[in-house]
Design a protein around this motif. Sequence first.
Motif, PDB file in Angstrom:
ATOM      1  N   ALA A   1       0.892  -1.191   0.030  1.00 37.00           N
ATOM      2  CA  ALA A   1       0.099   0.222  -0.206  1.00 37.00           C
ATOM      3  C   ALA A   1       0.813   1.515   0.145  1.00 37.00           C
ATOM      4  N   PRO A   2       0.478   2.395  -0.374  1.00 35.88           N
ATOM      5  CA  PRO A   2       1.261   3.419  -0.895  1.00 35.88           C
ATOM      6  C   PRO A   2       1.310   4.233   1.138  1.00 35.88           C
ATOM      7  N   ASP A   3       0.620   3.756   1.554  1.00 38.35           N
ATOM      8  CA  ASP A   3       1.593   4.387   2.873  1.00 38.35           C
ATOM      9  C   ASP A   3       2.073   3.261   4.148  1.00 38.35           C
ATOM     10  N   ASN A   4       2.165   1.823   3.021  1.00 39.50           N
ATOM     11  CA  ASN A   4       3.437   1.728   4.032  1.00 39.50           C
ATOM     12  C   ASN A   4       4.940   1.824   4.004  1.00 39.50           C
ATOM     13  N   PRO A   5       5.550   1.736   5.953  1.00 41.05           N
ATOM     14  CA  PRO A   5       6.543   2.608   5.520  1.00 41.05           C
ATOM     15  C   PRO A   5       7.817   2.271   4.897  1.00 41.05           C
ATOM     16  N   LEU A   6       7.355   0.730   4.514  1.00 39.64           N
ATOM     17  CA  LEU A   6       9.108   0.326   3.770  1.00 39.64           C
ATOM     18  C   LEU A   6       8.841   1.362   2.483  1.00 39.64           C
ATOM     19  N   VAL A   7       7.666   1.863   2.206  1.00 39.43           N
ATOM     20  CA  VAL A   7       8.179   2.638   0.540  1.00 39.43           C
ATOM     21  C   VAL A   7       7.669   4.032   0.855  1.00 39.43           C
ATOM     22  N   ARG A   8       7.666   4.507   2.059  1.00 37.62           N
ATOM     23  CA  ARG A   8       7.257   6.261   1.858  1.00 37.62           C
ATOM     24  C   ARG A   8       8.986   6.462   2.163  1.00 37.62           C
ATOM     25  N   SER A   9       9.235   8.161   1.889  1.00 35.17           N
ATOM     26  CA  SER A   9      10.579   8.432   2.144  1.00 35.17           C
ATOM     27  C   SER A   9      10.739   8.975   3.744  1.00 35.17           C
ATOM     28  N   ARG A  10      12.255   8.775   4.048  1.00 30.90           N
ATOM     29  CA  ARG A  10      12.476   9.000   5.814  1.00 30.90           C
ATOM     30  C   ARG A  10      12.125  10.518   6.002  1.00 30.90           C
ATOM     31  N   SER A  11      11.203  10.760   5.256  1.00 30.63           N
ATOM     32  CA  SER A  11      10.368  11.904   5.919  1.00 30.63           C
ATOM     33  C   SER A  11       9.176  11.561   5.425  1.00 30.63           C
ATOM     34  N   GLY A  12       8.591  10.540   5.597  1.00 22.24           N
ATOM     35  CA  GLY A  12       7.567   9.909   5.340  1.00 22.24           C
ATOM     36  C   GLY A  12       6.784  10.333   4.052  1.00 22.24           C
ATOM     37  N   GLN A  13       7.135  11.100   2.969  1.00 28.10           N
ATOM     38  CA  GLN A  13       6.383  11.445   1.494  1.00 28.10           C
ATOM     39  C   GLN A  13       6.146   9.817   0.961  1.00 28.10           C
ATOM     40  N   ARG A  14       4.566   9.995   0.446  1.00 29.47           N
ATOM     41  CA  ARG A  14       4.240   9.034  -0.374  1.00 29.47           C
ATOM     42  C   ARG A  14       4.448   8.867  -1.888  1.00 29.47           C
ATOM     43  N   ILE A  15       4.509   7.855  -2.339  1.00 35.40           N
ATOM     44  CA  ILE A  15       4.304   7.767  -3.547  1.00 35.40           C
ATOM     45  C   ILE A  15       3.294   8.158  -4.182  1.00 35.40           C
ATOM     46  N   ASP A  16       2.032   7.805  -3.579  1.00 37.10           N
ATOM     47  CA  ASP A  16       0.695   8.493  -4.578  1.00 37.10           C
ATOM     48  C   ASP A  16       0.559   9.972  -4.127  1.00 37.10           C
ATOM     49  N   ARG A  17       1.757  10.907  -3.659  1.00 37.20           N
ATOM     50  CA  ARG A  17       1.571  12.032  -3.274  1.00 37.20           C
ATOM     51  C   ARG A  17       3.108  12.648  -3.516  1.00 37.20           C
ATOM     52  N   SER A  18       3.224  12.352  -4.114  1.00 38.81           N
ATOM     53  CA  SER A  18       5.126  12.745  -4.336  1.00 38.81           C
ATOM     54  C   SER A  18       5.500  13.593  -5.916  1.00 38.81           C
ATOM     55  N   ASP A  19       4.209  13.664  -6.677  1.00 39.82           N
ATOM     56  CA  ASP A  19       4.353  14.695  -8.184  1.00 39.82           C
ATOM     57  C   ASP A  19       4.209  15.890  -7.459  1.00 39.82           C
ATOM     58  N   VAL A  20       4.678  16.403  -8.678  1.00 41.30           N
ATOM     59  CA  VAL A  20       5.071  17.850  -9.563  1.00 41.30           C
ATOM     60  C   VAL A  20       3.532  18.507  -8.428  1.00 41.30           C
ATOM     61  N   GLY A  21       2.798  18.179  -9.204  1.00 43.97           N
ATOM     62  CA  GLY A  21       0.738  18.424  -8.644  1.00 43.97           C
ATOM     63  C   GLY A  21       0.868  19.061  -7.320  1.00 43.97           C
ATOM     64  N   ALA A  22       1.439  17.867  -6.499  1.00 44.49           N
ATOM     65  CA  ALA A  22       1.076  17.782  -4.976  1.00 44.49           C
ATOM     66  C   ALA A  22       2.044  18.654  -4.447  1.00 44.49           C
ATOM     67  N   LEU A  23       2.871  18.724  -5.068  1.00 46.56           N
ATOM     68  CA  LEU A  23       4.258  20.315  -4.259  1.00 46.56           C
ATOM     69  C   LEU A  23       3.444  21.278  -4.644  1.00 46.56           C
ATOM     70  N   LEU A  24       3.140  21.426  -6.250  1.00 50.07           N
ATOM     71  CA  LEU A  24       2.156  22.901  -5.856  1.00 50.07           C
ATOM     72  C   LEU A  24       1.041  23.491  -5.380  1.00 50.07           C
ATOM     73  N   ALA A  25       0.381  21.925  -5.274  1.00 55.42           N
ATOM     74  CA  ALA A  25      -0.765  22.203  -3.472  1.00 55.42           C
ATOM     75  C   ALA A  25      -0.553  22.502  -2.257  1.00 55.42           C
ATOM     76  N   ASN A  26       0.686  22.348  -1.775  1.00 59.62           N
ATOM     77  CA  ASN A  26       1.157  22.903  -1.109  1.00 59.62           C
ATOM     78  C   ASN A  26       2.116  24.449  -0.581  1.00 59.62           C
ATOM     79  N   LEU A  27       2.772  24.631  -2.050  1.00 57.24           N
ATOM     80  CA  LEU A  27       3.058  25.760  -2.122  1.00 57.24           C
ATOM     81  C   LEU A  27       1.898  27.001  -2.297  1.00 57.24           C
ATOM     82  N   LEU A  28       0.709  26.288  -2.498  1.00 53.02           N
ATOM     83  CA  LEU A  28      -0.707  27.128  -2.752  1.00 53.02           C
ATOM     84  C   LEU A  28      -1.123  27.556  -1.667  1.00 53.02           C
ATOM     85  N   GLN A  29      -1.356  26.237  -0.654  1.00 54.02           N
ATOM     86  CA  GLN A  29      -1.806  26.279   0.646  1.00 54.02           C
ATOM     87  C   GLN A  29      -0.603  26.754   1.705  1.00 54.02           C
ATOM     88  N   LEU A  30       0.066  27.230   1.507  1.00 59.98           N
ATOM     89  CA  LEU A  30       0.733  27.725   2.182  1.00 59.98           C
ATOM     90  C   LEU A  30       0.999  28.942   2.082  1.00 59.98           C
TER      91      LEU A  30
END
Length: 194
Positions: free
Chosen positions: A82-111
């Motif tokens: 599953a994409p939330d499994n710790p074995l496939v998450r980054s050290r900082s907890g980032q998930r592969i299903d939320r790793s694209d540029v669209g997710a980054l831009l959403a974070n930038l806009l939200q902040l």
Amino acid sequence: MADPLDEAEARFRALNSYQVTVQSTAADGERQVIHYFYRKPGWVRMEFVQPHAGLVLIYDPAVRKVRLWPFGLNHRPTLTFAPDNPLVRSRSGQRIDRSDVGALLANLLQLRARGRMTPLGDTELAAQSAAGFDILGDAGNAVAGVHRYRVWLAHDTRFPLKVESFDAAGDLIETVDMRDVEIDVRFSERFFAP
């Protein structure tokens, strides 16, 4: 002149796919180099160069599963998570299903919506002209643990070329450089489903 973040987000919505070499460096110096491939509606393929050279992850949005080949494609074993499994998450907890540029831009806009954005000026990154922006959350505001982003967007495509993230104490979390960006790449049907 259009707002650069809104324009970047609109251009992401309009693209079908992209590929990029991602070089990330954590605050403690740990480095990752990944060839990253994305196709809508959310397919992701990551080929690791450093560390774990040869490791491949593919996220299938239809079944919401990550397939992992520790020793490269066509080499056993193949594991599914599953994409939330710790074995496939980054050290900082980032998930592969939320790793694209669209997710980054959403974070930038939200902040930015809970803070402010100021220009850093123009520069050149990886032989591309870019504009930099500092996005700082108001006191107590963070998105995914990030209180401040510094981002550089390519002038011609508005694609992010470099992102630095900082915590509420002002300490660097990570620096991410994106190189060899190609937009609207034609991938074979088997590329994301080998």
